[in-house]
Design a protein around this motif. Sequence first.
Motif, mmCIF file in Angstrom:
data_model
loop_
_atom_site.group_PDB
_atom_site.id
_atom_site.type_symbol
_atom_site.label_atom_id
_atom_site.label_comp_id
_atom_site.label_asym_id
_atom_site.label_seq_id
_atom_site.Cartn_x
_atom_site.Cartn_y
_atom_site.Cartn_z
ATOM 1 N N SER A 138 19.102 11.941 12.785
ATOM 2 C CA SER A 138 18.228 11.666 11.644
ATOM 3 C C SER A 138 18.856 10.696 10.645
ATOM 4 O O SER A 138 18.167 9.797 10.148
ATOM 5 C CB SER A 138 17.828 12.964 10.942
ATOM 6 N N HIS B 151 15.332 16.987 13.096
ATOM 7 C CA HIS B 151 15.175 16.175 14.304
ATOM 8 C C HIS B 151 16.123 16.664 15.400
ATOM 9 O O HIS B 151 17.329 16.759 15.196
ATOM 10 C CB HIS B 151 15.442 14.712 13.954
ATOM 11 N N TYR C 129 19.118 18.609 8.912
ATOM 12 C CA TYR C 129 18.038 17.796 9.455
ATOM 13 C C TYR C 129 17.341 18.551 10.582
ATOM 14 O O TYR C 129 17.968 19.296 11.319
ATOM 15 C CB TYR C 129 18.582 16.467 10.008
ATOM 16 N N HIS D 269 18.146 7.179 11.747
ATOM 17 C CA HIS D 269 16.756 6.770 11.533
ATOM 18 C C HIS D 269 16.518 6.400 10.064
ATOM 19 O O HIS D 269 15.862 5.394 9.764
ATOM 20 C CB HIS D 269 15.789 7.891 11.939
#
Length: 131
Positions: A81, A76, A74, A84
Amino acid sequence: MTTINVKSSRKDQIVDITSQVADAVRKSGAKEGICMVYVPHTTAAVTVNENADPDVKSDFLMGLGKIVPEGLDYSHMEGNSPSHIKASLTGISVSVIVDNGKLVLGTWQGIYFCEYDGPRTRKVHIKVLEG
């Protein structure tokens, strides 16, 4: 509007908030309408699901963990992540009919706060729209 605080003790956790939502409906005095339950967070959610068998909560989290695994590449920066994505899949609000001053839920249904980035204390907003 009523706001409740929900405290989680684990990273991923499902918390039954049905009684707090029912209390908010009762305190509103509304006899007929819609109860909106809204989570103002990007790594938490709310859902309606079975409340009779506690294994449903753990199975729900296990299934989401397989759909959205930790440890992928990921981008982020915060490293959350998967939290989310799980929140987006589950959703940030539910609507429940209010009839005769009570939530209209099926025999086995309950309202659940879903924590995906805990432990934390989160807010849940409850608004009863009479009509």
